[in-house]
Every structure is written in structure tokens, then in C-alpha cells.
Enzyme design. Structure first.
Site, PDB file in Angstrom:
ATOM      1  N   ASP A   4       0.718  -1.240  -0.111  1.00 17.62           N
ATOM      2  CA  ASP A   4      -0.177   0.219  -0.101  1.00 17.62           C
ATOM      3  C   ASP A   4       0.981   1.258   0.150  1.00 17.62           C
ATOM      4  O   ASP A   4       0.059   2.580  -0.766  1.00 17.62           O
ATOM      5  CB  ASP A   4      -0.674   0.017   1.376  1.00 17.62           C
ATOM      6  CG  ASP A   4      -1.743  -1.118   1.205  1.00 17.62           C
ATOM      7  OD1 ASP A   4      -2.999  -1.086   2.543  1.00 17.62           O
ATOM      8  OD2 ASP A   4      -1.417  -1.988   0.484  1.00 17.62           O
ATOM      9  N   TYR A  55       2.023   2.118  -3.249  1.00 19.68           N
ATOM     10  CA  TYR A  55       0.653   2.312  -3.956  1.00 19.68           C
ATOM     11  C   TYR A  55       0.549   4.460  -3.744  1.00 19.68           C
ATOM     12  O   TYR A  55       0.278   5.063  -4.690  1.00 19.68           O
ATOM     13  CB  TYR A  55      -0.585   1.822  -3.989  1.00 19.68           C
ATOM     14  CG  TYR A  55      -1.551   2.170  -4.342  1.00 19.68           C
ATOM     15  CD1 TYR A  55      -2.807   3.200  -3.742  1.00 19.68           C
ATOM     16  CD2 TYR A  55      -2.144   1.680  -5.683  1.00 19.68           C
ATOM     17  CE1 TYR A  55      -3.435   3.592  -4.564  1.00 19.68           C
ATOM     18  CE2 TYR A  55      -3.235   2.316  -6.872  1.00 19.68           C
ATOM     19  CZ  TYR A  55      -4.324   3.077  -5.592  1.00 19.68           C
ATOM     20  OH  TYR A  55      -5.206   3.948  -5.784  1.00 19.68           O
ATOM     21  N   SER A 100     -13.223   9.327   0.619  1.00 20.49           N
ATOM     22  CA  SER A 100     -11.676   9.322   1.465  1.00 20.49           C
ATOM     23  C   SER A 100     -11.235  10.062   2.147  1.00 20.49           C
ATOM     24  O   SER A 100     -11.524  11.371   2.256  1.00 20.49           O
ATOM     25  CB  SER A 100     -10.930   8.647   0.459  1.00 20.49           C
ATOM     26  OG  SER A 100      -9.723   8.489   0.147  1.00 20.49           O
ATOM     27  N   LYS A 157      -6.933   4.385  12.942  1.00 17.04           N
ATOM     28  CA  LYS A 157      -7.566   4.509  11.117  1.00 17.04           C
ATOM     29  C   LYS A 157      -7.450   2.719  10.889  1.00 17.04           C
ATOM     30  O   LYS A 157      -6.398   2.318  11.059  1.00 17.04           O
ATOM     31  CB  LYS A 157      -6.675   5.069  10.743  1.00 17.04           C
ATOM     32  CG  LYS A 157      -7.360   5.213   9.322  1.00 17.04           C
ATOM     33  CD  LYS A 157      -6.289   5.830   7.954  1.00 17.04           C
ATOM     34  CE  LYS A 157      -7.361   6.055   6.686  1.00 17.04           C
ATOM     35  NZ  LYS A 157      -6.618   5.181   5.749  1.00 17.04           N
ATOM     36  N   ARG A 163     -17.885   0.222   0.190  1.00 16.80           N
ATOM     37  CA  ARG A 163     -18.038   1.569  -0.401  1.00 16.80           C
ATOM     38  C   ARG A 163     -17.864   1.481  -1.602  1.00 16.80           C
ATOM     39  O   ARG A 163     -18.355   2.915  -2.529  1.00 16.80           O
ATOM     40  CB  ARG A 163     -16.658   1.859   0.228  1.00 16.80           C
ATOM     41  CG  ARG A 163     -16.095   2.901  -0.125  1.00 16.80           C
ATOM     42  CD  ARG A 163     -15.095   3.915   0.837  1.00 16.80           C
ATOM     43  NE  ARG A 163     -14.162   4.929  -0.218  1.00 16.80           N
ATOM     44  CZ  ARG A 163     -12.776   4.996  -0.212  1.00 16.80           C
ATOM     45  NH1 ARG A 163     -12.095   3.957   0.879  1.00 16.80           N
ATOM     46  NH2 ARG A 163     -11.620   6.031  -0.211  1.00 16.80           N
ATOM     47  N   GLU A 195     -15.541  -0.047  10.136  1.00 14.64           N
ATOM     48  CA  GLU A 195     -14.778  -0.543   9.421  1.00 14.64           C
ATOM     49  C   GLU A 195     -14.918  -1.590   9.767  1.00 14.64           C
ATOM     50  O   GLU A 195     -15.312  -2.040  11.141  1.00 14.64           O
ATOM     51  CB  GLU A 195     -12.750  -0.268   9.356  1.00 14.64           C
ATOM     52  CG  GLU A 195     -12.198  -0.438   8.876  1.00 14.64           C
ATOM     53  CD  GLU A 195     -12.022   0.031   7.494  1.00 14.64           C
ATOM     54  OE1 GLU A 195     -12.683   1.383   7.280  1.00 14.64           O
ATOM     55  OE2 GLU A 195     -10.911   0.237   6.566  1.00 14.64           O
ATOM     56  N   CYS A 217      19.795 -31.276  11.192  1.00 12.38           N
ATOM     57  CA  CYS A 217      20.130 -32.069  11.182  1.00 12.38           C
ATOM     58  C   CYS A 217      20.297 -33.508  12.631  1.00 12.38           C
ATOM     59  O   CYS A 217      20.169 -32.765  13.204  1.00 12.38           O
ATOM     60  CB  CYS A 217      21.588 -31.064  11.578  1.00 12.38           C
ATOM     61  SG  CYS A 217      22.861 -31.666  12.607  1.00 12.38           S
ATOM     62  N   CYS A 277      28.073 -30.866  15.480  1.00 15.46           N
ATOM     63  CA  CYS A 277      27.031 -30.077  14.925  1.00 15.46           C
ATOM     64  C   CYS A 277      27.231 -28.829  15.781  1.00 15.46           C
ATOM     65  O   CYS A 277      26.561 -28.583  17.456  1.00 15.46           O
ATOM     66  CB  CYS A 277      25.742 -30.104  15.066  1.00 15.46           C
ATOM     67  SG  CYS A 277      25.130 -28.810  13.933  1.00 15.46           S
TER      68      CYS A 277
HETATM   69  S1  IVH Z   1     -13.649   8.839   8.505  1.00 13.65           S
HETATM   70  C1  IVH Z   1     -15.152  11.294   5.167  1.00 13.65           C
HETATM   71  N1  IVH Z   1     -12.672   7.354  10.791  1.00 13.65           N
HETATM   72  O1  IVH Z   1     -10.431   4.637   6.521  1.00 13.65           O
HETATM   73  C2  IVH Z   1     -14.531  10.201   6.039  1.00 13.65           C
HETATM   74  N2  IVH Z   1     -12.374   6.382   8.391  1.00 13.65           N
HETATM   75  O2  IVH Z   1      -8.980   6.710   3.666  1.00 13.65           O
HETATM   76  C3  IVH Z   1     -14.769   9.113   6.597  1.00 13.65           C
HETATM   77  N3  IVH Z   1     -11.190   4.527   8.539  1.00 13.65           N
HETATM   78  O3  IVH Z   1     -12.482   4.300   3.350  1.00 13.65           O
HETATM   79  C4  IVH Z   1     -13.698   8.238   6.449  1.00 13.65           C
HETATM   80  N4  IVH Z   1     -10.619   4.171  10.016  1.00 13.65           N
HETATM   81  O4  IVH Z   1     -12.508   2.948   5.742  1.00 13.65           O
HETATM   82  C5  IVH Z   1     -12.757   7.187   8.858  1.00 13.65           C
HETATM   83  N5  IVH Z   1     -11.200   6.218  12.621  1.00 13.65           N
HETATM   84  C6  IVH Z   1     -11.907   6.397  10.751  1.00 13.65           C
HETATM   85  C7  IVH Z   1     -11.004   5.156  10.232  1.00 13.65           C
HETATM   86  C8  IVH Z   1     -11.729   5.432   9.047  1.00 13.65           C
HETATM   87  C9  IVH Z   1     -10.220   3.578   9.128  1.00 13.65           C
HETATM   88  C10 IVH Z   1     -11.403   4.254   6.725  1.00 13.65           C
HETATM   89  C11 IVH Z   1     -12.416   4.407   6.179  1.00 13.65           C
HETATM   90  C12 IVH Z   1     -12.148   4.960   5.073  1.00 13.65           C
HETATM   91  C13 IVH Z   1     -10.781   5.112   4.682  1.00 13.65           C
HETATM   92  C14 IVH Z   1     -10.287   6.896   4.496  1.00 13.65           C
END
Ligand code: IVH
Length: 669
Positions: free
Chosen positions: A33, A36, A82, A115, A136, A173, A426, A432
């Protein structure tokens, strides 16, 4: 030559689209990731510098990949956006500055959250009832995975509320906890299935199963982090939303959520999360800061891609791709040979990784890892880095499958795989060098030669200074060698030498056990001693003969035969003898004893001895003790509350002894 920006942008779009497809549609990522993200960042920067390069189908203009066709569409009333990323303190500070500027405030109040690295979900509740769950997807339309989501225990089917809103969408999530992930992969391996590369892939894959039964068997956990469409305002701040969600029956881990003030508060939270990250029960890829006040959020608004009121601070990724330079068979203290990956050094989760374990040959085969491959490396929690996948597209044409060497890389002895075990070992146990410390410690241990004072620190020094190479060298140690060692005065040297001298007078079971033959513990050593009476016949016994010994099956027999077939091991044994190690021969059970050669089955409890003791006494007299009654059984000894074995013995007309009769029989022999 300078790169043409238009050309580079086109190339980046192509690359990102390709990797997007692999990740979202095929579920087979080829790059980490973080790599990316790097491509995406480069494209965003390029488009910012040259706005004329932005095209409607640029990956910067959409949020994800289209849904698969197998599920119905789940359109999102409010797009699932996002988050903008911050990779350093400067970016975080810049985010805070812009928020304050736009709001015209001195200090902003944020909610800080982990996150979670899983798969995002939108749950639609009408009058408190779950009516639809959507992934999503591209942010505008997801896939309808309601049937699957209903199987997740942490998703309430009905909100715990007496007057729920007419409509509310809960967003969050879906993750798999690290512990559950390890267990899931263990089970998959057992069933001969391909393990998942990481918990995120496992969570995403589980949500997109066509059969909800499959999803139900996966340990998915849902953590909410916000709301989508609502029929009426339900809260005034993010903090209130989280409290409300907890009230409604969602899993809200308050220990990881904070209301923080300004940049100072954001930094403190980050520090704390960095410290706690290795012991968190799930994987996180960053922290999210959100303006707490919903009215302020309204003022800040959003771009087409992400809200202006939130930012994701990305933590160093726990995965990276790198090249496999070699596979090194590494011999451990116990002789187990582990294939270790020698990697081109790469940053994983803030640590430089150049080695990863490949566990054993099966693992290497299953993953089809070859020297020269580009591989995905992953660290989870604080465990040793692992290779999770191979990027087959990047395999050099000359790469060949790896094999375990036939000879130990440390001593040249034979390498053998014990049946029923995944490990290769072994067979040069006593000789050894890689096993020296382990072999010596075992040799000196209490139940073996019992050399008091020969502990780990000392053994390590003896090996390091090359004073001892094989266990026989212990008997050649001299006072002048010992006194040069750390923490070894003249007195303790003399004490140790006396203990070594004393150990020469030993017993055959102790000696056999001390040799450290794989699969031969104390009990087996005693059986072998009793059966063979001395070391010579044991050393020359065939595998077949060995299986005649009580408790010795084909696997153990094989291990013993291989041990004594190694010339090095025989040499060491000869040296031990020459050094003066001696033992009296063991009296073999009298062949004419009344019970010799007879087969006994024990059932129920005896008052005078445990079942193990009874077994040992019978075996010492040359009898066999079996676990089940058959026509070959000679006697069944029935103690207090005997089991079904007694009934069976009666059916077959086998002689039954009560405790008194049993004791009489023992005494008469
Ligand atoms: S808030 C408009 N809070 O991160 C804001 N997202 O890159 C919506 N994610 O698609 C996201 N933990 O799947 C938010 N505590 C958290 C999060 C979270 C993971 C993920 C989520 C979102 C992505 C955004």
C-alpha cells in the site's frame, strides 16, 4: 533528459489503474500500500503543478474501483469519501492551520481515532432496523452485502434505542483481529487452503463471499467511526456520535478514542498510539483527526475526494515488497533447520528488515518462494517479519524452486525430516557446532549427566572460546582453562571440576537421555536401557528391533537408528568412554518370570499404586501393557470402578485379576 510531465502523468494513471484493479477487483495486490500511495502522491503533485493534465478518468478523480457484478448495487445517498493523508508533522500542522484559518478560531477541538486497516461499510437503519449493508465500492455505489453483514456479531440488527431516527446510516470498518487472523490462517493451512496475506485482505474477501455461511465462519469485527445519511440531526459533535453509537449497541473502543485540543493534543495522541501500536489487538495504518463540532464541519465542507474537516496521519506501513537475495538454512540449538530469507533491506513499520523466517520447507513450497523473487514482507505486532506472498509477475525466468540441503550446513551431517513433523533436523546432535550450546546444556542437565554448575552462561563461554566442541570435551577441561573465564574463580573452577568428575559414574538411562537423541526423552531412555541392557546392543539395533521396545514407534525408532548411524556421534560416544564415563549394565527382566512376554490391560483405579507405576513394574518384569483388550490379551487387571474394558475381557473370556491377585502375582515373580 527531463521527463515530460504529460507522459509521466499518463504512465502514473496507467500504473495506478492497474494496481487498483489488482487490489480492488482481483484482490491480489502486487505492491505494498505504501508504494501505491507513493504513486498516487506523485500524480496528485503533478496534477497540482500542471492542472491542465487532470482528466476526468484520472484515479485522483474517483475514490475506488467499481463493484463486482455478483452483488446487487448499494448506492450511497451521501458519498463515502476518502481522507486526505498527512505523512509528517509539517502536514499535520498545515492541516490544523487551514482548519483554524477557515473557521477563524484560535484553537480547534478534534476527536482522535485509530485508523483501522480493514474494509469500510455503510449500514442503513430504518426505524432502528438494519435494512441494508453496502461496501464502499467507488464511493458512490457499493455492493449490497447485507446478507453477509448480518452474520457479523458486532453489527446490531436492531439499534438499542426506544426512539431511533427514521433513518440513520452508520459507517465504520470491518476488521479481523490479529489473534483471530492467526487462528483463521492456521485453520486454512490445516485444511490445505491458501492462507490470507494480511487481515485486511481477509476481511475484504470475507465480506464479498457469495455464500453468507462462509462469511459467518470468518471472525469479523465491526468498529463504527461515523454517520452517513440521517433523517434528523442526532448529535452535535463527533464525540456525541461515538457515544450514541456505543449506546445503540456498537463496539466502540473508548480506550483508543480521545477528544484533543489543537496540534499539541494531536501530537500527544500520536505519541501514545505509536507506543501502543505493537500491542493493539488489530492492525492500524494511521490515526484520524476529525474536527469535533458538526456545525464547524459544515462550514469546512469537502472536496469531491475528501472532507476538509479530517485528516489521516499515516503510520509506517507494516508491509513492503523487496527482493529475496537468498534462502539460508539456519541450524538452531536443537538441530532444527529453519529456512531464513535473506532480503534486500527494506523499511517495514519504521524498522529496517533484511531477514524473515520461512518456517520450514512446506512453507517455502506452499508459497513457492524462490531466490530472486520479489516478495511481500510483513510485520505484525512485535513478531519476526514474515514473507506473505510472492509477486509472480516479477519472477526472473531462471528462478528455481528451493530445496532443503541433504547435509547440515554447519557440520555436514545428514539432514532428516522426522515423519509427522514439519521440521528438518540435523542428525549430528553431539558434533554439530550450531547445536553445541544446546547439546551441552542438555548433557549437563539434572536428569542427564547432572553436572552442577554447568549452566547457560558458562556453556556459552566454553563454546565461544572453543574450549568445548563436543560433550566429550567436557571431560578434558582443565583448571587453567576455566579460571580465565568470566566470573570463574579458582574455587568455583575446582567445584565444577569435581562435579564433572562425579558425573562420570552414571547410569545407562541417564547416559542415553544425555545424548540428546531427537524424540528420546527420559522415559524412552529408561525403556531402551531396560530392553537392551547396555549401550552396544542399542547402538547396533536396527529400526525394526527398536520398534519392539515398549513405547517406541517407527518415528522414534528411525530417529534413534539415524543418530547412531552418524560416525561423528559414535566417535563422541567412544571419547566419553575413554574419558572414563561408566555405567553398570542394566539387569534385563528375567525371561522366566511368570509375566514375561504376557500382555496386560489395566482398567480402573488401584489403591496401592498409580496406573503408571503398575505399568512400569510390569514392564520391568518383561510384560507388555496394552491400552485395549483383544484376543491377544493375557490378563486384565481390574481396579476400583473399572471401565468397559472389563466387560470386553469377560466377553472374550480373558483372565481377570483384582488388585489382591495382581499384587500376589507381582510378588511371586
Ligand atoms: S472517517 C469522510 N475514521 O479510512 C471520512 N475512516 O481513507 C470518512 N478508516 O474509507 C472516513 N478508520 O474505511 C474514518 N476512524 C476512522 C477510520 C476510517 C479507518 C478508513 C475508512 C475510509 C478510509 C479513508
Amino acid at each position: 533528459m527531463a521527463v515530460d510531465p504529460a507522459q509521466r502523468a499518463a504512465e502514473l494513471r496507467r500504473l495506478i489503474d492497474y494496481h487498483n484493479y489488482r487490489y480492488y477487483v482481483l484482490d491480489q495486490p502486487e505492491i505494498a500500500d505504501s508504494e501505491y500511495d507513493q504513486l498516487m502522491r506523485e500524480l496528485i503533485a503533478l496534477e497540482q503543478a500542471h492542472p491542465e493534465l487532470v482528466v476526468p478518468d484520472s484515479p485522483t478523480q474517483r475514490v475506488g474501483a467499481p463493484p463486482l457484478e455478483a452483488f446487487g448495487p448499494a448506492p450511497h445517498e451521501i458519498p463515502m469519501l476518502s481522507l486526505d493523508n498527512a505523512f509528517d508533522d509539517a502536514a499535520l500542522s498545515e492541516f490544523d492551520r487551514r482548519v483554524r484559518e477557515r473557521l477563524g478560531v484560535e484553537q480547534a477541538s478534534y476527536v482522535a481515532e485509530p485508523k483501522l486497516d480493514g474494509s469500510s461499510l455503510n449500514l442503513r437503519y430504518e426505524h432502528g432496523l438494519l435494512v441494508r449493508a453496502g461496501t464502499r465500492g467507488d464511493g458512490v455505489t457499493g455492493e449490497d452485502v447485507t446478507a453477509n453483514v448480518r452474520t457479523i456479531p458486532t453489527v446490531p440488527l436492531r439499534l438499542r434505542s426506544s426512539k431511533p431516527p427514521a433513518l440513520v446510516e452508520v459507517r465504520g470498518e470491518v476488521v479481523i483481529r490479529l489473534q483471530d487472523f492467526a487462528e483463521l490462517n492456521r485453520r486454512r493451512l490445516e485444511a490445505g487452503e491458501r492462507p490470507f496475506a494480511n487481515p485486511r485482505n481477509a476481511a475484504a474477501g470475507s465480506l464479498r463471499q457469495l455464500d453468507p455461511k462462509v462469511t459467518a465462519a470468518r471472525p469479523l469485527t465491526f468498529f463504527p467511526y461515523g454517520l452517513g445519511a440521517v433523517s434528523e440531526p442526532v448529535a452535535a459533535s463527533q464525540w456525541e456520535i461515538l457515544e450514541l453509537l456505543a449506546e445503540w449497541g456498537f463496539l466502540v473502543d473508548r480506550r483508543l478514542l480521545r477528544r484533543v485540543q489543537g496540534l499539541v493534543g494531536m501530537r500527544a495522541y500520536l505519541e501514545e498510539i505509536l507506543v501502543r501500536r505493537p500491542e493493539l489487538p488489530f492492525e492500524i495504518d494511521g490515526v484520524v483527526y476529525k474536527v469535533d463540532d458538526l456545525a464547524q464541519r459544515e462550514l469546512l465542507g469537502a472536496t469531491s475526494r475528501a472532507p476538509r474537516w479530517a485528516v489521516a496521519y499515516k503510520l509506517p506501513a507494516m508491509e513492503a515488497t523487496t527482493r529475496l537475495l537468498g534462502i539460508i538454512p539456519s541450524v538452531g540449538r536443537t538441530g532444527v533447520i529453519t529456512p531464513v530469507a535473506d532480503l534486500e533491506p527494506v523499511q517495514v513499520g519504521g524498522v529496517t528488515v533484511s531477514r524473515a523466517t520461512l518456517h520450514n520447507l512446506d512453507e517455502v513450497r506452499r508459497k513457492d518462494v524462490r531466490v530472486g523473487d520479489t516478495v511481500m514482507v510483513r510485520r505484525a505486532g512485535d513478531v519476526i517479519p514474515e514473507i506473505t506472498a510472492v509477486v509472480l509477475e516479477k519472477r526472473p525466468s531462471e528462478a528455481v524452486p528451493w530445496d532443503m540441503p541433504d547435509q547440515c550446513p554447519a557440520c555436514g551431517s545428514e539432514v532428516l525430516r522426522i515423519e509427522g513433523e514439519a521440521a528438518h533436523r540435523c542428525m549430528g546432535g553431539l558434533y554439530c557446532p550450531a547445536q553445541r550450546v544446546g547439546a551441552l546444556l542438555h548433557f549437563a542437565s539434572r536428569k542427564a549427566m547432572d553436572i552442577e554448575g554447568l549452566g547457560e552462561k558458562l556453556v556459552e563461554q566454553l563454546v565461544e572460546y572453543d574450549l568445548v566442541r563436543t560433550v566429550a570435551d567436557v571431560y578434558r577441561l582443565q583448571r587453567k582453562d576455566l579460571v580465565t573465564l568470566e566470573r570463574m574463580g579458582e574455587k568455583s573452577a575446582d567445584k565444577l571440576l569435581a562435579a564433572i568428575e562425579r558425573s562420570k559414574d552414571t547410569t545407562l538411562p541417564r547416559l542415553i537421555y544425555a545424548l540428546g537423541i531427537s524424540q528420546v526423552g527420559e522415559v524412552t531412555a529408561a525403556q531402551l536401557a531396560r530392553y537392551f541392557g547396555d549401550l552396544e546392543p542399542l547402538m547396533s539395533a536396527s529400526e525394526e528391533e527398536l520398534t519392539a521396545v515398549p513405547d517406541v514407534g517407527p518415528v522414534v525408532a528411525r530417529s534413534i537408528a539415524h543418530f547412531f548411524s552418524q560416525p561423528h556421534n559414535r566417535e563422541v560416544i567412544e571419547q566419553l568412554r575413554q574419558a572414563g564415563v561408566r555405567w553398570p549394565p542394566v539387569e534385563r527382566p528375567a525371561a522366566d518370570s511368570a509375566v514375561a512376554g504376557k500382555t496386560f490391560v489395566l482398567t480402573g483405579t488401584l489403591a496401592s499404586m498409580t496406573r503408571d507405576e503398575a505399568k512400569a513394574r510390569l514392564e520391568a518384569l518383561g510384560a507388555k501393557v496394552s491400552g485395549s483388550v483383544s484376543k491377544k490379551t493375557d490378563y486384565v487387571v481390574a481396579g476400583e470402578s473399572p471401565g468397559s474394558k472389563l466387560d470386553r475381557a469377560q466377553q472374550l473370556g480373558i483372565e481377570i485379576l483384582d488388585e489382591a491377585a495382581f499384587l500376589t502375582l507381582l510378588e511371586s515373580t
